[in-house]
Design a protein around this motif. Sequence first.
Motif, mmCIF file in Angstrom:
data_model
loop_
_atom_site.group_PDB
_atom_site.id
_atom_site.type_symbol
_atom_site.label_atom_id
_atom_site.label_comp_id
_atom_site.label_asym_id
_atom_site.label_seq_id
_atom_site.Cartn_x
_atom_site.Cartn_y
_atom_site.Cartn_z
ATOM 1 N N VAL A 96 0.846 -1.193 0.000
ATOM 2 C CA VAL A 96 0.000 0.000 0.000
ATOM 3 C C VAL A 96 0.884 1.247 0.000
ATOM 4 N N LYS A 99 2.315 1.951 -3.270
ATOM 5 C CA LYS A 99 1.263 2.153 -4.282
ATOM 6 C C LYS A 99 1.314 1.099 -5.385
ATOM 7 N N ASN A 100 1.521 -0.150 -4.978
ATOM 8 C CA ASN A 100 1.546 -1.267 -5.913
ATOM 9 C C ASN A 100 0.180 -1.958 -5.848
ATOM 10 N N ALA A 101 -0.698 -1.563 -6.755
ATOM 11 C CA ALA A 101 -2.100 -1.985 -6.692
ATOM 12 C C ALA A 101 -2.276 -3.493 -6.883
ATOM 13 N N ILE A 102 -1.554 -4.083 -7.806
ATOM 14 C CA ILE A 102 -1.736 -5.508 -8.083
ATOM 15 C C ILE A 102 -1.330 -6.347 -6.882
ATOM 16 N N TYR A 103 -0.141 -6.097 -6.343
ATOM 17 C CA TYR A 103 0.313 -6.871 -5.187
ATOM 18 C C TYR A 103 -0.506 -6.562 -3.937
ATOM 19 N N THR A 104 -0.979 -5.341 -3.825
ATOM 20 C CA THR A 104 -1.863 -5.000 -2.700
ATOM 21 C C THR A 104 -3.122 -5.853 -2.763
ATOM 22 N N ALA A 105 -3.708 -5.969 -3.943
ATOM 23 C CA ALA A 105 -4.927 -6.765 -4.110
ATOM 24 C C ALA A 105 -4.656 -8.245 -3.822
#
Length: 127
Positions: A96, A99-105
Amino acid sequence: MDFEKALEIILRAGALASAAMIGVGLVLIYAFHGSGNYTISQIASPTSPINSSQFPVWRVLRGVVAIHGLDYIYLGLIMLIATPLVAVVLNLANFVKNKNAIYTAVVAIVLLNMLFSLFVLPLLVGA
């Protein structure tokens, strides 16, 4: 210190602390010839009446204060389960922050799966 090194230290410390707690529990069981109301033969029996549903966290903590070896073993197991959970939460926070959206998800899904298996599935199986 970078994030990966800190995570490595946390995982190693969690595993070692868990093993130490389980070891202390074993020593206490043999030193006191049992644990609480259970004898060594009851604990070691293949048809033992002891199972994890009898040991909620509050009871384990009371047993640790009372120096019951079986509760130390259960506390070690709780620590062993909590260690990767902490790692997943820290990874989620790191992704988070970066700001790594794919790995956060992905990590959020993993965390939800872990929490579901720890808190919801036991209720469904016990019902």
